[in-house]
Write a protein that holds these residues in place. Structure first.
Motif, PDB file in Angstrom:
ATOM      1  N   HIS A   1     -15.513  16.207   2.008  1.00 39.23           N
ATOM      2  CA  HIS A   1     -16.210  17.258   2.748  1.00 39.23           C
ATOM      3  C   HIS A   1     -15.618  17.471   4.152  1.00 39.23           C
ATOM      4  CE1 HIS A   1     -19.402  18.509  -0.030  1.00 39.23           C
ATOM      5  NE2 HIS A   1     -19.351  17.269  -0.470  1.00 39.23           N
ATOM      6  N   GLN A   2     -14.303  17.365   4.253  1.00 38.17           N
ATOM      7  CA  GLN A   2     -13.579  17.776   5.462  1.00 38.17           C
ATOM      8  C   GLN A   2     -12.428  18.675   5.028  1.00 38.17           C
ATOM      9  OE1 GLN A   2     -12.193  15.090   8.500  1.00 38.17           O
ATOM     10  NE2 GLN A   2     -13.933  13.711   8.244  1.00 38.17           N
ATOM     11  N   SER A   3     -12.499  19.932   5.329  1.00 38.39           N
ATOM     12  CA  SER A   3     -11.436  20.863   4.942  1.00 38.39           C
ATOM     13  C   SER A   3     -11.161  21.825   6.095  1.00 38.39           C
ATOM     14  CB  SER A   3     -11.840  21.652   3.689  1.00 38.39           C
ATOM     15  OG  SER A   3     -10.798  22.501   3.266  1.00 38.39           O
ATOM     16  N   PRO A   4      -9.995  21.665   6.759  1.00 41.41           N
ATOM     17  CA  PRO A   4      -9.016  20.587   6.569  1.00 41.41           C
ATOM     18  C   PRO A   4      -9.472  19.308   7.269  1.00 41.41           C
ATOM     19  CG  PRO A   4      -8.311  22.013   8.340  1.00 41.41           C
ATOM     20  CD  PRO A   4      -9.576  22.630   7.800  1.00 41.41           C
ATOM     21  N   PRO A   5      -8.855  18.160   6.930  1.00 40.30           N
ATOM     22  CA  PRO A   5      -9.235  16.911   7.588  1.00 40.30           C
ATOM     23  C   PRO A   5      -8.913  16.951   9.082  1.00 40.30           C
ATOM     24  CG  PRO A   5      -7.952  16.490   5.587  1.00 40.30           C
ATOM     25  CD  PRO A   5      -7.848  17.954   5.872  1.00 40.30           C
ATOM     26  N   ALA A   6      -9.737  16.283   9.879  1.00 37.91           N
ATOM     27  CA  ALA A   6      -9.453  16.149  11.306  1.00 37.91           C
ATOM     28  C   ALA A   6      -8.160  15.358  11.490  1.00 37.91           C
ATOM     29  CB  ALA A   6     -10.612  15.445  12.003  1.00 37.91           C
ATOM     30  N   ASN A   7      -7.441  15.664  12.571  1.00 36.41           N
ATOM     31  CA  ASN A   7      -6.150  15.017  12.798  1.00 36.41           C
ATOM     32  C   ASN A   7      -6.256  13.495  12.916  1.00 36.41           C
ATOM     33  OD1 ASN A   7      -4.870  17.492  12.753  1.00 36.41           O
ATOM     34  ND2 ASN A   7      -4.999  17.766  14.981  1.00 36.41           N
ATOM     35  N   ASP A   8      -7.376  13.026  13.452  1.00 37.11           N
ATOM     36  CA  ASP A   8      -7.513  11.589  13.706  1.00 37.11           C
ATOM     37  C   ASP A   8      -8.438  10.896  12.717  1.00 37.11           C
ATOM     38  OD1 ASP A   8      -9.835  12.804  14.529  1.00 37.11           O
ATOM     39  OD2 ASP A   8     -10.000  11.698  16.416  1.00 37.11           O
ATOM     40  N   TRP A   9      -8.671  11.508  11.560  1.00 39.09           N
ATOM     41  CA  TRP A   9      -9.651  10.938  10.626  1.00 39.09           C
ATOM     42  C   TRP A   9      -9.258   9.541  10.164  1.00 39.09           C
ATOM     43  CZ3 TRP A   9      -8.975   9.199   5.683  1.00 39.09           C
ATOM     44  CH2 TRP A   9      -7.785   9.525   5.045  1.00 39.09           C
ATOM     45  N   LEU A  10      -7.980   9.319   9.864  1.00 39.12           N
ATOM     46  CA  LEU A  10      -7.573   8.013   9.356  1.00 39.12           C
ATOM     47  C   LEU A  10      -7.664   6.952  10.444  1.00 39.12           C
ATOM     48  CD1 LEU A  10      -6.567   6.460   6.891  1.00 39.12           C
ATOM     49  CD2 LEU A  10      -4.223   6.882   7.671  1.00 39.12           C
ATOM     50  N   ARG A  11      -7.311   7.299  11.661  1.00 39.28           N
ATOM     51  CA  ARG A  11      -7.415   6.348  12.772  1.00 39.28           C
ATOM     52  C   ARG A  11      -8.865   5.921  12.953  1.00 39.28           C
ATOM     53  NH1 ARG A  11      -4.046   4.683  16.677  1.00 39.28           N
ATOM     54  NH2 ARG A  11      -2.449   6.136  15.910  1.00 39.28           N
ATOM     55  N   LYS A  12      -9.776   6.882  12.915  1.00 36.54           N
ATOM     56  CA  LYS A  12     -11.191   6.540  13.059  1.00 36.54           C
ATOM     57  C   LYS A  12     -11.661   5.662  11.907  1.00 36.54           C
ATOM     58  CE  LYS A  12     -12.765  10.514  15.778  1.00 36.54           C
ATOM     59  NZ  LYS A  12     -13.634  11.720  15.797  1.00 36.54           N
ATOM     60  N   ALA A  13     -11.207   5.975  10.695  1.00 33.32           N
ATOM     61  CA  ALA A  13     -11.657   5.224   9.526  1.00 33.32           C
ATOM     62  C   ALA A  13     -11.179   3.779   9.568  1.00 33.32           C
ATOM     63  CB  ALA A  13     -11.167   5.910   8.254  1.00 33.32           C
ATOM     64  N   LEU A  14      -9.904   3.563   9.869  1.00 32.79           N
ATOM     65  CA  LEU A  14      -9.354   2.212   9.786  1.00 32.79           C
ATOM     66  C   LEU A  14      -9.721   1.352  10.993  1.00 32.79           C
ATOM     67  CD1 LEU A  14      -5.848   2.623   8.128  1.00 32.79           C
ATOM     68  CD2 LEU A  14      -8.141   2.730   7.159  1.00 32.79           C
ATOM     69  N   PHE A  15      -9.993   1.987  12.127  1.00 32.92           N
ATOM     70  CA  PHE A  15     -10.389   1.208  13.299  1.00 32.92           C
ATOM     71  C   PHE A  15     -11.910   1.062  13.417  1.00 32.92           C
ATOM     72  CE2 PHE A  15      -6.072   1.915  15.073  1.00 32.92           C
ATOM     73  CZ  PHE A  15      -5.810   0.609  15.470  1.00 32.92           C
ATOM     74  N   ASP A  16     -12.660   1.556  12.439  1.00 35.22           N
ATOM     75  CA  ASP A  16     -14.114   1.415  12.479  1.00 35.22           C
ATOM     76  C   ASP A  16     -14.481   0.021  11.992  1.00 35.22           C
ATOM     77  OD1 ASP A  16     -16.811   1.608  12.481  1.00 35.22           O
ATOM     78  OD2 ASP A  16     -16.960   3.152  10.938  1.00 35.22           O
ATOM     79  N   MET A  17     -14.650  -0.895  12.936  1.00 34.40           N
ATOM     80  CA  MET A  17     -14.944  -2.285  12.600  1.00 34.40           C
ATOM     81  C   MET A  17     -16.104  -2.823  13.431  1.00 34.40           C
ATOM     82  SD  MET A  17     -11.126  -3.916  12.087  1.00 34.40           S
ATOM     83  CE  MET A  17     -10.454  -3.338  13.660  1.00 34.40           C
TER      84      MET A  17
END
Length: 295
Positions: free
Chosen positions: A49-65
């Motif tokens: 449900h992100q179209s197009p994906p945000a530029n920093d989506w992967l950074r936010k996902a992997l650094f969410d700890m």
């Protein structure tokens, strides 16, 4: 290192905490390397449900700890996505998974060997995050979320032709209990309460050798079925997995596999028929423990 509590840690415990800090730093470095490579390549990606994906989506996902304030420690945040990755990016994600496994393994070692050091480790590690002050100030995040820090990133074993997502909302875990174990658990509760006394009497009325089942309903989760373009070495043509984190599939001419669009939220009612051979009674036997009898 300064001693900060009334029960100072042993030199060997301090040494293993130093190793843990080094491994955590290495984990952050491998995540940053993989994310930076992704941001340089910008491979084909699909984000739920992100179209197009945000530029920093992967950074936010992997650094969410990090735990959010008042977050249930058993809950983790999901990042459902598919990335068509080339060999270089797949290798970088593999390095992240290895760093996560090493970090998790050392944490388990500390828990077993130096249990008193675990709380100290959890208070120290957040200070290793390169932007922790900004993160804590902006979002109110409070503590390192260990489950989110070590969970693996799924990597498909072979090229994938299509992915089918579906909510799975009827999962549960079942732990077998003896009558004696159930009694012990009830006695840990308020035995002066009428509802506990009633349950103790019910328990006393069944055979002492009967096996009971303690049921924990699991939170809804997204499942993904990956369909491979060719059978794997073991002959399998598909693989089912939990889709809590982005799934990396081998690049197929820079194209994503065909992906269905699941509902934004899980269903509120059970969508699968009850198994005819369910072995547990429908009514709970000991409500305070979520314990059922077998049929």
């Amino acid at each position: 290192m300064a001693e900060t509590n009334a029960n100072p840690l042993s030199p060997s415990a301090y040494q293993v905490l130093l190793q843990l800090e080094q491994q955590f730093d290495h984990l952050l470095e491998t995540i940053d390397a993989a994310v930076s490579l992704y941001e340089q390549q910008l491979p084909a990606s699909w984000v739920f449900h992100q179209s197009p994906p945000a530029n920093d989506w992967l950074r936010k996902a992997l650094f969410d700890m990090w735990h959010e304030q008042d977050q249930d420690g058993r809950e983790t945040r999901n990042y459902i996505a598919i990335v068509a990755a080339n060999d270089e990016l797949l290798a970088a994600i593999g390095a992240v998974n290895q760093a996560k496994a090493n970090f998790s393994g050392l944490l388990q070692h500390i828990k077993q060997t130096f249990p008193n050091a675990l709380s100290d480790a959890k208070s120290r590690l957040p200070r290793r995050h390169p932007h922790v002050d900004e993160v804590l100030r902006r979002t109110g995040l409070a503590r390192l979320h260990l489950k989110q820090s070590w969970r693996q990133l799924p990597i498909a074993q072979a090229p994938v032709s299509r992915v089918r997502f579906a909510w799975y909302s009827s999962g549960r875990s079942i732990k077998r209990l003896s009558v004696q174990e159930a009694e012990h658990k009830l006695l840990q509760l308020d035995t002066d309460a009428p509802h506990i006394r009633i349950q103790l009497r019910k328990l006393a009325g069944i055979p002492s050798g009967e096996v009971l089942a303690q049921v924990q309903t699991q939170a809804p989760l997204m499942r993904a079925n990956l369909f491979f373009t060719e059978p794997l070495e073991d002959g399998h043509t598909r693989r089912a997995l939990n889709a809590a984190m982005p799934i990396f599939v081998p690049d197929n001419n820079q194209r994503l596999p065909h992906i269905n669009l699941p509902a934004l939220h899980p269903p509120t009612t059970r969508t699968r028929a009850r198994r005819r051979d369910e072995k547990l009674e429908q009514d709970v036997f000991l409500p305070s423990l979520r314990v059922y009898r077998y049929r």
